[in-house]
Write an enzyme that holds these catalytic residues in place. Structure first.
Site, PDB file in Angstrom:
ATOM      1  CG  HIS A 116      -1.828   1.125   1.361  1.00 14.00           C
ATOM      2  ND1 HIS A 116      -3.188   1.031   1.130  1.00 14.00           N
ATOM      3  CD2 HIS A 116      -1.606   2.420   1.680  1.00 14.00           C
ATOM      4  CE1 HIS A 116      -3.754   2.218   1.316  1.00 14.00           C
ATOM      5  NE2 HIS A 116      -2.810   3.076   1.659  1.00 14.00           N
ATOM      6  CB  CYS A 175      -3.733  16.674  -4.083  1.00 12.22           C
ATOM      7  SG  CYS A 175      -2.525  16.878  -5.391  1.00 12.22           S
TER       8      CYS A 175
END
Lengths: 308, 308
Positions: free
Chosen positions: A211, A244
């Protein structure tokens, strides 16, 4: 991109959980369901659809059971849910989640801040979750996700020995697989190589997902490094949802679209259909109006001559 | 980041040439000189400072000789210039450029569009440039940069055999080193590995720089792949100058700052000092007001505990 054999890698879409949890807006249950349907249609085979945390902590996840219920109609999808503790695990398992994941921080400081428990207490919690699973939902995998495995914004560097010791403890506690999370976007490819190599040495096939975050632009390079040492499951989020991915302080999830492009361009099959994946951005946009979606391949388009 | 031995990799800064050539604004000669000074101060050891093309084609490069002249004061820097042909090479060499680079497209279609010559004619041009160099500036390396080596927006896929054949022809024509450029941002890590492996097999130590683009987000992953097969020179541009590296149709140069961060984080020394590199963004901003600068590590900052 339709595979004629089992795909080479598993892209685990975490947008509906990790992504939605990190944005300010709240997506309606109906919109979540439409989005999950679109992700399933694109060929994603594992989707983290919800987090079973107290609604007062994360109102965006108050409909977790309903969302899981809906997602279960996709019989070929591993409907995954995050659980912070035994109580969340029970609700998730009773809701029918096909896999659950429990985050445990390698950084003691982060562990205490995140779940108000020590790492050691979290391993005990994991053991209890595994026992519960055996009792009420045998066969449902329980993942341990080692967060801050690549560094921590609270304590700084996290010793690799700490990460490995915790990972082994989780495997011994009964975790089906143990993944490593670059929660803070501090990881680099050499570190990714070292950590996953050691993880394979220690726990073999129980080595779970990478991850990675894209906070400092290294998300795909880190995924590549993990792939090269044998990792075959990668977490990412559609449109980089979760803040973002090209800015600081944000969640910065690896963008699913760019990750899929990288692997498919390399000839590593993902089982994901590109046009349908692009189409899955629409229900996300519709469900979270005003939220910026990222992804460089979606902007640039597939290269001329692609599979042509 | 001060190295105690020779740095492990060479970051070749192409902003003052490739970057400036691709933006709409024109930077004044004085501003270019200040920027180059700042890049040299940061520890960059090779800087492509100008392109010796006809000023009517590229007015931004009309001051090429002056800029080279200024840059030469940095005695430890390889002051590099792009030359499209023999005529440009002569001016560049007489101006004192310490290395010149001639772009030759692996895609015949792109070669004709770019320099109005076939690949074969360009190899002949390279041979003439090498002879000229021998005559007027012996010891100055002449690089052949194989552009569109990873794909072409005109012809689509570019056969790897074409790339290798051209690279070998360039080495035989006397190129000091032969680099591969992903002009169109179509490259992927597997392809990067294959091409550079073959290049090393064919021309050994004359294998030159990896010039990767970030058009589809794979810039750093491709640089990592190239590094892993032995490439030690990487082109990039400060602030990703040369069009948005996160958008289509743009030059999308790899961002120097992120590339330096990746390598330094991996323990691969670049010889570049981070705070001084950050400071080198200021004269760039001042010289090109309104131009957006990119870089995720500059935005996120170095991780907590960095080298601490």
């Amino acid at each position: 991109m339709t595979p004629i054999h089992a795909p080479d890698v598993l892209i685990s879409e975490v947008g509906p959980r990790d992504g939605l949890q990190s944005v300010s807006g709240t997506m309606s249950t109906a919109a979540k369901c439409l989005w999950i349907d679109a992700l399933a249609a694109a060929g994603l085979r594992e989707i983290e659809v919800a987090s079973f945390v107290p609604p007062k902590l994360l109102p965006q996840m108050a409909d977790a059971a309903q969302v899981v219920q809906h997602a279960l109609r996709h019989t070929h999808i591993t409907v995954m849910a995050l659980v912070p503790n035994l109580r969340g695990a029970e609700t998730a398992l009773r809701s029918g989640a096909r896999k659950i994941t429990l985050p445990i921080s390698a950084s003691q400081a982060h562990c205490l801040a995140n779940v108000r428990k020590t790492r050691e207490d979290m391993v005990a919690e994991l053991r209890a979750v595994v026992a519960l699973r055996d009792a009420i939902a045998p066969g449902v995998p329980v993942e341990a996700a080692i967060s801050t495995a690549f560094g921590c914004t609270l304590q700084g560097q996290v010793p690799e020995d700490d990460v490995l010791r915790l990972a082994v403890a989780c495997a011994e506690a009964g975790a089906s697989d143990v993944g490593l999370s670059d929660t803070t976007g501090m990881g680099n490819p050499a570190q990714t190589t070292r950590l996953f190599k050691r993880l394979f040495q220690e726990i073999g096939e129980r080595t779970g997902a990478a991850h990675m975050h894209n906070t400092r632009g290294l998300g795909l390079a880190n995924c590549l490094a993990a792939y090269e040492v044998g990792v075959r499951t990668f977490d990412s989020s559609l449109g980089g949802l979760g803040g973002c991915p090209y800015a600081p302080g944000a969640s910065g999830n690896v963008v699913t679209e760019d990750l899929v492009f990288m692997f498919e361009a390399m000839g590593v099959s993902t089982g994901i259909d590109w046009p349908t994946l692009m189409a899955a951005r629409e229900p996300l946009k519709a469900g979270l109006p005003g939220e910026t979606l990222y992804g460089m391949t979606p902007e640039a388009g597939l290269p001329k001559g692609w599979r042509g």
